[in-house]
Design an enzyme around this catalytic site. Structure first.
Site, short mmCIF file in Angstrom:
data_model
loop_
_atom_site.label_atom_id
_atom_site.label_comp_id
_atom_site.label_asym_id
_atom_site.label_seq_id
_atom_site.Cartn_x
_atom_site.Cartn_y
_atom_site.Cartn_z
N LYS A 6 0.82 -1.21 0.00
CA LYS A 6 0.00 0.00 0.00
C LYS A 6 0.86 1.26 0.00
CE LYS A 6 -3.77 2.18 2.60
NZ LYS A 6 -4.65 2.07 3.79
N HIS A 26 3.89 0.89 8.39
CA HIS A 26 3.20 2.17 8.59
C HIS A 26 4.15 3.33 8.29
CE1 HIS A 26 0.18 0.21 11.59
NE2 HIS A 26 -0.21 0.10 10.35
#
Length: 329
Positions: free
Chosen positions: A222, A300
């Site tokens: 992502k 993240h």
């Protein structure tokens, strides 16, 4: 702006500043165009105004232009483009420069009434804004983003759900108890997500070359960054044997949802396969894992996202008891 008069001549009509206009009429259109260019070169503000006035591109045309120039480079570019096209259709494809905050807000209200989630609505607003911002940066439009002042819907943060050891066993048993011929990829995908905190799509994209020396390497993530996570030798052998017998993974999210329904485990909406990622992170922290290490494992971009799991840390819980204002009743 250049327009043809009733007499057949060509008129240049422009506002140089508030209250001050310039109008000139020419026999030939070429002369009018030259005059307009001359005036425009001496007035940057007029240049913007004239270009905007002459922009007759539809919303769908701008979305197509965005996709051709930039959107195709994004991992989710095609998905965004389809959402943008649907937005243009719902608004009857107006001139892009005529789009207003009110037009968007009315469409959003109708979508909300139809049951579309707040998160999806916020994502769509982000996509539309990005189109105007990108095309303005590229010099393809000269007007500012018409939705720049629209506020996103405030979403109440949901509590993250995670599976207990008993629930994990329950799910794996349900997978193994399925009838012969069922999707063979379900168990290895579940085990990968539980062992690495990978997103379901990241796990599905893995191939034998992605697992070397008991280290799984995820690409097409992502965030767009490659990351590697070690796994046990036992799981590594299990995966290579699986690939040898069954080949590469195929889409299996539907099979997972069906198994989840059979177990009776209740999860918040939208947290089906993602509960496996939350489970890895939650157990990691509860067993004393470092938040910064967890950030790198999960990929993240900001530790703020990873901090959602901080309240599960043993020391955090101990301090809640020790430092509470009332410790004895």
């Amino acid at each position: 702006m250049i327009k043809k008069t009733k007499s057949g001549r060509w008129q240049v009509d422009a506002e140089l500043s508030r209250g001050k206009r310039i109008r000139r009429t020419f026999d030939r259109k070429s002369d009018a165009v030259q005059f307009e260019a001359k005036v425009r070169s001496k007035s940057p503000s007029l240049n913007t105004q004239l270009n905007t006035d002459r922009d007759r591109r539809r919303l769908s045309e701008l979305f197509q232009l965005w996709y051709d120039l930039h959107g195709h480079t994004l991992n989710d570019g095609e998905r965004r483009f389809r959402a943008l096209q649907r937005f243009a259709v719902r608004l009857n494809d107006p001139y892009a420069k005529s789009l207003t905050s009110t037009m968007y807000a009315r469409d959003r209200r109708q979508r909300a009434d139809a049951g579309i989630s707040d998160k999806t609505l916020n994502n769509e607003l982000t996509y539309i804004r990005a189109v105007f911002n990108e095309l303005f940066s590229l010099g393809e439009i000269t007007y500012l983003n018409p939705l720049s002042k629209v506020k996103q819907i405030r979403i109440q943060e949901q509590e993250l759900s995670w599976l207990t050891d008993q629930q994990i066993t329950e799910i794996l048993n349900a997978v193994r108890d399925r009838r012969p011929g069922s999707n063979p990829h379900l168990e290895p995908l579940i085990r990968i997500c539980l062992a690495t905190g990978a997103r379901w799509s990241e796990a599905e994209n893995l191939k034998p070359v992605s697992l070397v020396n008991n280290v799984v390497t995820f690409s097409n993530t992502k965030s767009g960054k490659v990351r590697s996570v070690p796994i046990s030798a036992e799981l590594s052998h299990f995966l290579h044997e699986h690939w040898r017998l069954h080949g590469n993974f195929t889409s299996s999210i539907g099979a997972f949802r069906r198994v989840l329904e059979k177990t009776g485990i209740q999860l918040p909406k939208g947290q089906a396969t993602h509960v496996l990622r939350h489970t890895f992170a939650s157990h990691f922290v509860m067993k004393g894992g470092n938040i910064l290490t967890l950030q790198r494992i999960l990929g993240h971009s900001s530790v703020k996202v990873t901090m959602r799991y901080a309240h599960l840390a043993p020391k955090h819980l101990e301090e809640a008891v020790k430092l509470a204002p009332v410790t004895h009743w």
